[in-house]
Design a protein around this motif. Structure first.
Motif, mmCIF file in Angstrom:
data_model
loop_
_atom_site.group_PDB
_atom_site.id
_atom_site.type_symbol
_atom_site.label_atom_id
_atom_site.label_comp_id
_atom_site.label_asym_id
_atom_site.label_seq_id
_atom_site.Cartn_x
_atom_site.Cartn_y
_atom_site.Cartn_z
ATOM 1 N N THR A 21 51.984 10.894 31.500
ATOM 2 C CA THR A 21 51.243 10.209 30.435
ATOM 3 C C THR A 21 49.825 9.898 30.889
ATOM 4 O O THR A 21 49.573 9.707 32.079
ATOM 5 N N SER A 22 48.901 9.863 29.925
ATOM 6 C CA SER A 22 47.506 9.535 30.242
ATOM 7 C C SER A 22 46.799 9.051 28.990
ATOM 8 O O SER A 22 47.025 9.574 27.898
ATOM 9 N N LYS A 23 45.941 8.063 29.169
ATOM 10 C CA LYS A 23 45.124 7.607 28.035
ATOM 11 C C LYS A 23 43.908 8.504 27.825
ATOM 12 O O LYS A 23 43.225 8.402 26.811
ATOM 13 N N LYS A 24 43.636 9.374 28.808
ATOM 14 C CA LYS A 24 42.378 10.126 28.791
ATOM 15 C C LYS A 24 42.466 11.489 28.107
ATOM 16 O O LYS A 24 41.704 11.792 27.201
ATOM 17 N N SER A 25 43.397 12.328 28.558
ATOM 18 C CA SER A 25 43.430 13.696 28.034
ATOM 19 C C SER A 25 44.769 14.336 28.331
ATOM 20 O O SER A 25 45.553 13.836 29.142
ATOM 21 N N ALA A 26 45.016 15.478 27.685
ATOM 22 C CA ALA A 26 46.243 16.212 27.927
ATOM 23 C C ALA A 26 46.275 16.736 29.370
ATOM 24 O O ALA A 26 47.295 16.641 30.055
ATOM 25 N N ASP A 27 45.164 17.286 29.834
ATOM 26 C CA ASP A 27 45.113 17.783 31.218
ATOM 27 C C ASP A 27 45.415 16.658 32.209
ATOM 28 O O ASP A 27 46.107 16.853 33.208
ATOM 29 N N ASP A 28 44.887 15.473 31.937
ATOM 30 C CA ASP A 28 45.097 14.343 32.839
ATOM 31 C C ASP A 28 46.581 13.939 32.881
ATOM 32 O O ASP A 28 47.089 13.560 33.940
ATOM 33 N N ALA A 29 47.257 14.042 31.753
ATOM 34 C CA ALA A 29 48.693 13.727 31.727
ATOM 35 C C ALA A 29 49.473 14.751 32.556
ATOM 36 O O ALA A 29 50.432 14.407 33.245
ATOM 37 N N THR A 30 49.047 16.012 32.475
ATOM 38 C CA THR A 30 49.666 17.058 33.297
ATOM 39 C C THR A 30 49.490 16.725 34.786
ATOM 40 O O THR A 30 50.434 16.800 35.580
ATOM 41 N N GLN A 31 48.273 16.356 35.149
ATOM 42 C CA GLN A 31 47.992 16.025 36.555
ATOM 43 C C GLN A 31 48.799 14.818 37.025
ATOM 44 O O GLN A 31 49.253 14.772 38.168
#
Lengths: 76, 76, 76, 76, 76, 76, 76, 76, 76, 76, 76, 76
Positions: A21-31
């Motif tokens: 999960t991430s509040k920033k971006s889809a890529d960030d949630a992947t990371q």
């Protein structure tokens, strides 16, 4: 998928499914999912995005939830 | 999918696949899989039915087999 | 999927399909679809990305088109 | 899918996607979605279960969430 | 899928697709399809639910229609 | 799918898969499959197109091959 | 999918699912669904065929039922 | 799919689903299913592998189970 | 899927995803994955091939990579 | 799929994906794609319809867009 | 999909599949694939993301690999 | 998927679809497709089996037809 180097050619891999999960971006949630996996699993090799979704609050995306499959080498 | 409360927004979830069996009903097989998972996994959050099947004996369903994916929170 | 809070447990949700566009990024196209939906629909709760595509002009992406499903609570 | 009676053969149908919830069973969540739809939509004709999932609390299913597509006749 | 007992290991199975109907529940519609199949087919072994749908009348489910695949042993 | 008339509500249906061919059109290939099925099967009720393909000779479609699933009522 | 003209690049589209019926042909059923949609929705832009099926009476197709997704521009 | 020879161009085909088993290999399980089908069905034309699975005993594959669709010409 | 013997009818199974590699054949890669799994998991019961792929070097397959799902009984 | 004649049994085929357009019908769009392919590719053998869609103007289909896969023999 | 302008309505499109890579982001990998395609293919019109995956080194994404389908106009 | 070596990390790959045939085995048909591709394409890197099918004559498999996707590096 996994690397093709000769020395790894007879390795066996395991694949686990995680949701980052991430509040920033889809890529960030992947990371985030991969960073968490790397705390307990050695030899992570590849990932694949299975689903991108998230929650909405007050008409805006409050966080992304990205489901990933992560593959890693099993010790032989 | 997972809950949207702010305090859980940066959690990472793992998803495992289980097959529950029941002589009674498809729902009961789903519950059996989740009950078993809860013995060894904390913080179970959601499930998704992936497949419903079963075995037949003497022309009747002798038990249901329901494959479920179960998601739970990983400790950070 | 939808939130698990007890007070919302007997809610019914509707899911609509939208296509957002953006010259900037896939995430931005997702946000555009949700921002537009929030003008006419109250109680948006979650989204899921169904497809990411776009148009090309002069060998470059001129805009992204992201198809999303958006779920919202129906008044009981 | 829709009924085959001659008098309805040239009807047009619309299909909407809903998520019903229930603490009791998957079938009950399906019924909840349809009951809610029937408050605002006339001439509901058929449904199809798209996904069965739910939330878990304390190692037990606290409610089912069933996504259904519901078809209804549009006035000509 | 089929049973793993050694004596049945070289059996061949056939799979047929049926739609069962029931006014009561999805599980009951599954059972109806299998009960009907058992009248003309011997050695039914397993089933798999392919689709759950049904008809609506006056805003309520009037019956479920469950499509199942049913496997049975062919005489060698 | 199958008809919703009350008198047929507890019927069981069987679904078979056929491939019809036609030099004329995709619809004609569908009709050919159904016409052939009606020679040996009574009570055909519905069809669904599963795949449309065909053969090419000298740069032109020489015939269409349409795979259809056909449902019919089983005698109770 | 939607048009790529610069002036429409920041539009948002909505996608609805309809079932058109016709005694004549699959294409005609598609057109019927779109004709009906155009009575109440402005700015229809594209369609996609999701499923082609129909009913059979006396061994012949009595009508086609084509499920289409139809996309249209939302006013900004 | 089926052969394109002019003399067979207006044939209708039926497709049945079978599961073959073999202790030796996946290909051998496919052949077993087709060999069995040829005992009762004339004019088998093509097959397609739908699923490859099997049973494990003592940490080794004890037999493969391969699900195949088999197409054959119906007499006109 | 899992065995239908009465004594195992109320078992719960877990399914894990593995990738086996082999320079020899697809079947051999499947066996490699299962052999490795049997080192750490007891009571393996069935497998299903999810994907067959591999790497190419100098215009030839240098090894196969077969993704399998493997099911095993959880101790109750 | 490809023809089964003995003399062609060891051929290799290539499959390309094309989108044909037509103002008239879906079948006509399929034919347009194949006619265009035959200008530059020899030995076209079969096609498969992958997707049927199109554009709408003033509430009517202005043209169909049919995506087809086309297979042809590679010279050995 | 392709543009709806009248002058392009009878165009035929070809679709190719590419994998772009990037150390930065998924969108950047998409752009890399399209930039490379534009070196040898004229008249690129649209793209669709088919799969997002990548490699992991030392517990971090070392690069994204995005598979895209890219459509372009064939000269008539 | 493609190799993860740093020096190849910014490569772009193209994916083509081929059908190989063999009278011997499914694996052999896969190899035939790759061997043929390597005659005209340099830098083949990976393959994925998309479909396994074949033709039957006199109740036996006369040849396998395996559809593979093959990825190769594009010169930058």
């Amino acid at each position: 998928m996994a690397k093709a180097n000769n020395d790894t050619a007879d390795h066996i891999y395991k694949v686990v499914e995680l949701v980052g999960t991430s509040k920033k971006s889809a890529d960030d949630a992947t990371q985030a999912a991969i960073a968490r996996a790397s705390k307990t699993l050695k030899h992570l090799r590849w990932f694949e995005v299975v689903q991108t979704r998230g929650h909405i609050e007050n008409g805006k995306i409050c966080h992304y939830q990205v489901t990933v499959k992560v593959g890693f080498t099993l010790d032989s």
